[in-house]
Each structure stands twice: as C-alpha cells, then as structure tokens.
Write a protein that holds these residues in place. Structure first.
Motif, PDB file in Angstrom:
ATOM      1  N   HIS A  27       0.842  -1.200   0.000  1.00  0.00           N
ATOM      2  CA  HIS A  27       0.000   0.000   0.000  1.00  0.00           C
ATOM      3  C   HIS A  27       0.871   1.241   0.000  1.00  0.00           C
ATOM      4  O   HIS A  27       1.867   1.326   0.706  1.00  0.00           O
ATOM      5  N   ARG A  28       0.469   2.211  -0.789  1.00  0.00           N
ATOM      6  CA  ARG A  28       1.265   3.434  -0.974  1.00  0.00           C
ATOM      7  C   ARG A  28       1.614   4.094   0.360  1.00  0.00           C
ATOM      8  O   ARG A  28       2.735   4.522   0.559  1.00  0.00           O
ATOM      9  N   GLU A  29       0.684   4.148   1.284  1.00  0.00           N
ATOM     10  CA  GLU A  29       0.955   4.818   2.554  1.00  0.00           C
ATOM     11  C   GLU A  29       1.945   4.045   3.431  1.00  0.00           C
ATOM     12  O   GLU A  29       2.535   4.616   4.346  1.00  0.00           O
ATOM     13  N   ARG A  31       4.626   2.333   2.056  1.00  0.00           N
ATOM     14  CA  ARG A  31       5.889   2.178   1.333  1.00  0.00           C
ATOM     15  C   ARG A  31       7.092   2.827   2.025  1.00  0.00           C
ATOM     16  O   ARG A  31       8.137   2.187   2.154  1.00  0.00           O
ATOM     17  N   PRO A  32       6.990   4.074   2.513  1.00  0.00           N
ATOM     18  CA  PRO A  32       8.164   4.662   3.168  1.00  0.00           C
ATOM     19  C   PRO A  32       8.596   3.890   4.414  1.00  0.00           C
ATOM     20  O   PRO A  32       9.784   3.679   4.642  1.00  0.00           O
ATOM     21  N   GLN A  33       7.611   3.435   5.204  1.00  0.00           N
ATOM     22  CA  GLN A  33       7.941   2.692   6.421  1.00  0.00           C
ATOM     23  C   GLN A  33       8.519   1.319   6.085  1.00  0.00           C
ATOM     24  O   GLN A  33       9.443   0.855   6.744  1.00  0.00           O
ATOM     25  N   VAL A  34       7.995   0.670   5.047  1.00  0.00           N
ATOM     26  CA  VAL A  34       8.519  -0.630   4.625  1.00  0.00           C
ATOM     27  C   VAL A  34       9.977  -0.493   4.187  1.00  0.00           C
ATOM     28  O   VAL A  34      10.833  -1.287   4.568  1.00  0.00           O
ATOM     29  N   TYR A  62      13.275  -1.714  -6.402  1.00  0.00           N
ATOM     30  CA  TYR A  62      11.921  -2.254  -6.406  1.00  0.00           C
ATOM     31  C   TYR A  62      10.962  -1.543  -5.466  1.00  0.00           C
ATOM     32  O   TYR A  62       9.767  -1.835  -5.458  1.00  0.00           O
ATOM     33  N   LEU A  63      11.469  -0.605  -4.681  1.00  0.00           N
ATOM     34  CA  LEU A  63      10.599   0.142  -3.791  1.00  0.00           C
ATOM     35  C   LEU A  63      10.914   1.621  -3.933  1.00  0.00           C
ATOM     36  O   LEU A  63      11.365   2.295  -3.027  1.00  0.00           O
ATOM     37  N   ARG A  64      10.677   2.127  -5.138  1.00  0.00           N
ATOM     38  CA  ARG A  64      10.947   3.539  -5.432  1.00  0.00           C
ATOM     39  C   ARG A  64       9.885   4.412  -4.795  1.00  0.00           C
ATOM     40  O   ARG A  64       8.707   4.087  -4.810  1.00  0.00           O
ATOM     41  N   LEU A  65      10.340   5.535  -4.249  1.00  0.00           N
ATOM     42  CA  LEU A  65       9.440   6.442  -3.554  1.00  0.00           C
ATOM     43  C   LEU A  65       9.303   7.750  -4.325  1.00  0.00           C
ATOM     44  O   LEU A  65      10.274   8.230  -4.908  1.00  0.00           O
ATOM     45  N   ASP A  66       8.093   8.332  -4.284  1.00  0.00           N
ATOM     46  CA  ASP A  66       7.922   9.656  -4.873  1.00  0.00           C
ATOM     47  C   ASP A  66       8.410  10.694  -3.859  1.00  0.00           C
ATOM     48  O   ASP A  66       8.855  10.343  -2.762  1.00  0.00           O
ATOM     49  N   GLU A  67       8.340  11.959  -4.184  1.00  0.00           N
ATOM     50  CA  GLU A  67       8.903  13.007  -3.321  1.00  0.00           C
ATOM     51  C   GLU A  67       8.239  13.048  -1.948  1.00  0.00           C
ATOM     52  O   GLU A  67       8.908  13.210  -0.932  1.00  0.00           O
ATOM     53  N   THR A  68       6.934  12.911  -1.904  1.00  0.00           N
ATOM     54  CA  THR A  68       6.227  12.915  -0.627  1.00  0.00           C
ATOM     55  C   THR A  68       6.633  11.713   0.216  1.00  0.00           C
ATOM     56  O   THR A  68       6.885  11.837   1.420  1.00  0.00           O
TER      57      THR A  68
END
Length: 81
Positions: A27-29, A31-34, A62-68
């Motif tokens: 889930h997008r929300e 992703r940063p914590q994962v 494989y776990l690219r993040l957008d700016e936010t």
C-alpha cells in the motif's frame, strides 16, 4: 562491475528477484515505512559493505518512492535507533 562474495546462495537471490514484483502490492501509505524497515533490518545483519550495497540497491530499485514518500522515509529513518 562484478561483485564477488565469499558465499552467496544463487537460489535464494533468484527467489528474491522472482518475488520482487510482489513489492509493488505494498500500500502506498506503507511504502516509506517498509523501505525504512528493510534498511534497518539490513544494518542488523552484519554483512560486508558489498553485500549491503547489493541488497540496498535491490530495495531502492523495487521500492521507489515519490517526493512525498521520500520525506516520510527521511522522518522514519531519522527516528530509528
């Protein structure tokens, strides 16, 4: 560049690569914590720098993040012990 390791199990690495597309189901929300948690766990493994670089590169790919998400990730890693 080819990296050489004292011991690297090709079967386990192949399984990791095979399962990588499933990482897109996170889930997008979350992703940063994962990503932060993956890198935190990586630091506990006491691997050689080359192995750490290989695995962290895999996580980045494989776990690219957008700016936010990157901002949330930075906060997450800054609060880790």
């Amino acid at each position: 560049m080819i990296l050489e390791f004292e011991y690297a199990c090709p079967d386990k690495f192949a399984q990791l690569v095979t399962n990588a597309p499933q990482w897109t189901n996170i889930h997008r929300e979350e992703r940063p914590q994962v990503k932060a948690e993956c890198l935190r766990l990586l630091t506990t493994l006491k691997l050689s720098p080359a192995r750490m670089q290989l695995i962290s590169g895999f996580v980045d790919m494989y776990l690219r993040l957008d700016e936010t998400e990157k901002q949330v990730f930075q906060v997450a890693i800054s609060t880790m012990d």
